[in-house]
Design a protein around this motif. Structure first.
Motif, PDB file in Angstrom:
ATOM      1  N   LEU A   1       0.814  -1.202   0.000  1.00 21.24           N
ATOM      2  CA  LEU A   1       0.000   0.000   0.000  1.00 21.24           C
ATOM      3  C   LEU A   1       0.856   1.264   0.000  1.00 21.24           C
ATOM      4  O   LEU A   1       0.357   2.354  -0.235  1.00 21.24           O
ATOM      5  N   GLY A   2       2.127   1.132   0.241  1.00 21.63           N
ATOM      6  CA  GLY A   2       3.007   2.293   0.268  1.00 21.63           C
ATOM      7  C   GLY A   2       3.451   2.756  -1.101  1.00 21.63           C
ATOM      8  O   GLY A   2       4.046   3.824  -1.224  1.00 21.63           O
ATOM      9  N   PHE A   3       3.177   1.997  -2.155  1.00 24.31           N
ATOM     10  CA  PHE A   3       3.607   2.347  -3.513  1.00 24.31           C
ATOM     11  C   PHE A   3       2.431   2.215  -4.464  1.00 24.31           C
ATOM     12  O   PHE A   3       1.719   1.217  -4.441  1.00 24.31           O
ATOM     13  N   GLU A   4       2.241   3.229  -5.312  1.00 27.72           N
ATOM     14  CA  GLU A   4       1.141   3.210  -6.283  1.00 27.72           C
ATOM     15  C   GLU A   4       1.583   3.900  -7.570  1.00 27.72           C
ATOM     16  O   GLU A   4       1.995   5.064  -7.559  1.00 27.72           O
ATOM     17  N   TRP A   5       1.494   3.173  -8.676  1.00 27.43           N
ATOM     18  CA  TRP A   5       1.749   3.810  -9.971  1.00 27.43           C
ATOM     19  C   TRP A   5       0.613   4.771 -10.303  1.00 27.43           C
ATOM     20  O   TRP A   5      -0.561   4.417 -10.197  1.00 27.43           O
ATOM     21  N   LEU A   6       0.948   5.977 -10.730  1.00 30.47           N
ATOM     22  CA  LEU A   6      -0.039   6.938 -11.217  1.00 30.47           C
ATOM     23  C   LEU A   6       0.037   7.074 -12.736  1.00 30.47           C
ATOM     24  O   LEU A   6      -0.989   7.140 -13.402  1.00 30.47           O
ATOM     25  N   VAL A   7       1.247   7.149 -13.270  1.00 29.43           N
ATOM     26  CA  VAL A   7       1.454   7.201 -14.727  1.00 29.43           C
ATOM     27  C   VAL A   7       2.584   6.238 -15.053  1.00 29.43           C
ATOM     28  O   VAL A   7       3.746   6.492 -14.706  1.00 29.43           O
ATOM     29  N   ASP A   8       2.247   5.128 -15.681  1.00 34.92           N
ATOM     30  CA  ASP A   8       3.275   4.147 -16.046  1.00 34.92           C
ATOM     31  C   ASP A   8       3.254   3.805 -17.533  1.00 34.92           C
ATOM     32  O   ASP A   8       3.943   2.872 -17.957  1.00 34.92           O
ATOM     33  N   ASP A   9       2.469   4.577 -18.328  1.00 28.03           N
ATOM     34  CA  ASP A   9       2.309   4.235 -19.745  1.00 28.03           C
ATOM     35  C   ASP A   9       2.706   5.370 -20.687  1.00 28.03           C
ATOM     36  O   ASP A   9       2.388   5.312 -21.877  1.00 28.03           O
ATOM     37  N   ASP A  10       3.381   6.403 -20.180  1.00 27.28           N
ATOM     38  CA  ASP A  10       3.738   7.540 -21.024  1.00 27.28           C
ATOM     39  C   ASP A  10       5.110   7.311 -21.648  1.00 27.28           C
ATOM     40  O   ASP A  10       6.089   7.997 -21.320  1.00 27.28           O
TER      41      ASP A  10
ATOM     42  N   GLY B   1      -1.964   7.311   6.128  1.00 29.19           N
ATOM     43  CA  GLY B   1      -2.850   7.702   5.041  1.00 29.19           C
ATOM     44  C   GLY B   1      -2.734   9.164   4.667  1.00 29.19           C
ATOM     45  O   GLY B   1      -3.331   9.613   3.686  1.00 29.19           O
ATOM     46  N   HIS B   2      -1.971   9.940   5.441  1.00 25.53           N
ATOM     47  CA  HIS B   2      -1.782  11.364   5.174  1.00 25.53           C
ATOM     48  C   HIS B   2      -0.367  11.604   4.674  1.00 25.53           C
ATOM     49  O   HIS B   2       0.485  10.715   4.671  1.00 25.53           O
ATOM     50  N   ALA B   3      -0.106  12.845   4.261  1.00 26.36           N
ATOM     51  CA  ALA B   3       1.227  13.263   3.817  1.00 26.36           C
ATOM     52  C   ALA B   3       1.756  12.381   2.688  1.00 26.36           C
ATOM     53  O   ALA B   3       2.935  12.018   2.660  1.00 26.36           O
ATOM     54  N   SER B   4       0.863  12.021   1.746  1.00 27.71           N
ATOM     55  CA  SER B   4       1.316  11.255   0.585  1.00 27.71           C
ATOM     56  C   SER B   4       2.304  12.083  -0.227  1.00 27.71           C
ATOM     57  O   SER B   4       2.271  13.319  -0.218  1.00 27.71           O
ATOM     58  N   LEU B   5       3.183  11.386  -0.945  1.00 28.31           N
ATOM     59  CA  LEU B   5       4.191  12.061  -1.751  1.00 28.31           C
ATOM     60  C   LEU B   5       4.164  11.473  -3.156  1.00 28.31           C
ATOM     61  O   LEU B   5       4.108  10.253  -3.323  1.00 28.31           O
TER      62      LEU B   5
ATOM     63  N   PRO C   1      -4.163  11.062  -5.728  1.00 26.88           N
ATOM     64  CA  PRO C   1      -5.125  10.377  -4.864  1.00 26.88           C
ATOM     65  C   PRO C   1      -5.901  11.293  -3.929  1.00 26.88           C
ATOM     66  O   PRO C   1      -6.898  10.853  -3.354  1.00 26.88           O
ATOM     67  N   SER C   2      -5.480  12.578  -3.760  1.00 24.83           N
ATOM     68  CA  SER C   2      -6.149  13.459  -2.804  1.00 24.83           C
ATOM     69  C   SER C   2      -6.261  14.861  -3.383  1.00 24.83           C
ATOM     70  O   SER C   2      -5.344  15.341  -4.068  1.00 24.83           O
ATOM     71  N   ALA C   3      -7.366  15.511  -3.086  1.00 30.22           N
ATOM     72  CA  ALA C   3      -7.565  16.890  -3.517  1.00 30.22           C
ATOM     73  C   ALA C   3      -6.856  17.851  -2.580  1.00 30.22           C
ATOM     74  O   ALA C   3      -6.617  17.542  -1.410  1.00 30.22           O
ATOM     75  N   GLY C   4      -6.519  19.032  -3.087  1.00 25.54           N
ATOM     76  CA  GLY C   4      -5.918  20.049  -2.255  1.00 25.54           C
ATOM     77  C   GLY C   4      -4.596  20.547  -2.803  1.00 25.54           C
ATOM     78  O   GLY C   4      -4.316  20.432  -3.998  1.00 25.54           O
ATOM     79  N   TRP C   5      -3.779  21.109  -1.939  1.00 27.74           N
ATOM     80  CA  TRP C   5      -2.497  21.710  -2.301  1.00 27.74           C
ATOM     81  C   TRP C   5      -1.376  20.689  -2.195  1.00 27.74           C
ATOM     82  O   TRP C   5      -1.239  19.997  -1.186  1.00 27.74           O
ATOM     83  N   TRP C   6      -0.569  20.593  -3.267  1.00 25.86           N
ATOM     84  CA  TRP C   6       0.586  19.703  -3.297  1.00 25.86           C
ATOM     85  C   TRP C   6       1.843  20.564  -3.389  1.00 25.86           C
ATOM     86  O   TRP C   6       2.047  21.281  -4.359  1.00 25.86           O
ATOM     87  N   ARG C   7       2.660  20.509  -2.336  1.00 27.73           N
ATOM     88  CA  ARG C   7       3.861  21.335  -2.261  1.00 27.73           C
ATOM     89  C   ARG C   7       5.032  20.650  -2.952  1.00 27.73           C
ATOM     90  O   ARG C   7       5.258  19.456  -2.762  1.00 27.73           O
TER      91      ARG C   7
END
Length: 407
Positions: free
Chosen positions: A297-306, A321-325, A344-350
């Motif tokens: 659960l600590g690793f998730e592909w978001l874009v692996d086909d570009d 479950g918080h402070a995802s990177l 995976p989450s809405a809001g501000w990403w620093r």
């Protein structure tokens, strides 16, 4: 060497380290190893004869300032007088640095004698060489989980990562596009045990020769190398680099000495050193980066086909479950503007790290403080970001604010 030769007393002053060692090695903190050959490192500063106290005076602050948790030392310390060994180990421990020794069955100690020596001298772990190279490459790293030498935590080297990253950087941009699926497969965590990701060049060649294997001009080589370092720290697994890697010496002209400190007068080499220090700092401070490889659960592909853009994007999730990177890597020498990726989450990403920063010798293309999500579905997520992806660079984006204006 027999036990009677090193029996003696030493008034230890590393009690804090030894009490904390079971927790450090038991998974409560990230581990980052700096691998060196003691004599070569010493000769980069001093002339012979070898003096272990002088080595410690230079080496220990250097390693601690860079944020490494352990040094991996060749077998040069084996056979030294008991007081010399204890003084060196104590200096490391007081500074918060552990010591791992490379052990060869061909040494003067049998394995039981070696383990007894480790116990007596507060050694923190070892690698056992299975060949005649004396370097321990490909060997398991065994860390002691108590104040004694039993039990141990075994870190298996991720050889697949080391080979795949070197092969991928040697490809041209067009070839990287064609090898994208194999690159993704090599980066996807598969092992269930703790692992060690390495940047350790081939010990049989000069460090500078490694630059010839990285495709592109000098700018592209440095940028690709910085990206690969950032990617290694973002992936699950503990980290190890060989001496000289932190200077970017792998990208310099071959030099007769093992370490060439004047390289740090050049901004690109100094930038690699600063990047390694910042990566170790983030490794300790970012909860998401500390989830172990066996926690899927600590690793998730978001874009692996570009494959067209040679861009990869994955998320690391903290146990809370918080402070995802999110890590975004671009292996082409062009900027991608308003690159959209689902998150995976809405809001501000620093934007917490950008390997293209001018501080690392890059071109300083990026997103300033960060970016706000938009309710535009992308990559299987309801929320997405439109970010500027720098050329040949890695970005770290940390989720900080839910449904609020990030200004």
């Amino acid at each position: 060497m027999r036990s009677s030769e090193w029996l003696g007393t030493w008034s230890w002053d590393d009690g804090d380290w030894m009490r904390a060692r079971p927790g450090r090695h038991g998974g409560e903190m990230p581990l980052a190893f700096y691998r060196l050959r003691a004599l070569d490192w010493y000769l980069s500063h001093f002339a012979l004869p070898m003096n272990w106290n002088r080595l410690a005076e230079e080496l220990v602050p250097y390693v601690a300032d860079l944020g490494f948790t352990h040094i991996v030392l060749d077998g040069a310390l084996i056979g030294q007088p008991h007081s010399v060994v204890c003084q060196f180990i104590e200096t490391c421990h007081i500074a918060g640095v552990g010591v791992v020794i490379v052990y060869s069955p061909l040494s003067s100690m049998t394995q039981p004698e070696f383990l007894a020596w480790c116990d007596r001298c507060h050694i923190d772990g070892y690698e056992e060489v299975s060949d005649h190279s004396g370097e321990g490459r490909g060997a398991e790293c065994r860390l002691f989980l108590s104040k004694t030498t039993e039990p141990v935590l075994v870190l298996d080297p991720r050889v697949r990562w080391r080979l795949a990253s070197a092969d991928y950087l040697a490809l041209s941009p067009a070839e990287r596009c064609r090898q994208h699926a194999a690159w993704i497969a090599a980066l996807t965590p598969r092992e269930l045990s703790r692992g060690l990701l390495e940047q350790v060049p081939d010990d049989t060649t000069a460090l500078g020769q490694w630059r010839l294997q990285v495709h592109g001009d000098d700018w592209q080589r440095f940028a690709a190398f910085r990206t690969c370092l950032a990617l290694m720290w973002a992936l699950p697994g503990d980290k190890q680099v060989a001496m000289g890697v932190e200077l970017g010496q792998v990208l310099a002209e071959s030099w007769e000495a093992a370490l060439h400190w004047p390289l740090l007068f050049e901004s690109r080499h100094a930038g690699v050193l600063r990047l390694v220090a910042d990566l170790n700092r983030l490794y300790v401070n970012e909860p998401a980066l500390q989830v172990r490889g066996e926690d899927r659960l600590g690793f998730e592909w978001l874009v692996d086909d570009d494959s067209d853009n040679c861009v990869i994007v994955f998320a690391r999730h903290a146990e809370s479950g918080h402070a995802s990177l999110v890590c975004v890597c671009n292996f082409q020498a062009c900027v991608h503007y308003r690159y959209r990726l689902g998150v995976p989450s809405a809001g501000w990403w620093r934007e917490t790290l950008n390997s293209d920063s001018v501080f690392y010798g890059g071109s300083n293309v990026g997103n300033g403080r960060g970016a706000m999500t938009e309710p535009i579905p992308s990559h299987g997520h309801a929320q997405s970001l439109a970010v500027t992806v720098p050329p040949m660079a890695a970005l770290f984006l940390r989720h900080e604010i839910w449904f609020e204006d990030g200004s």
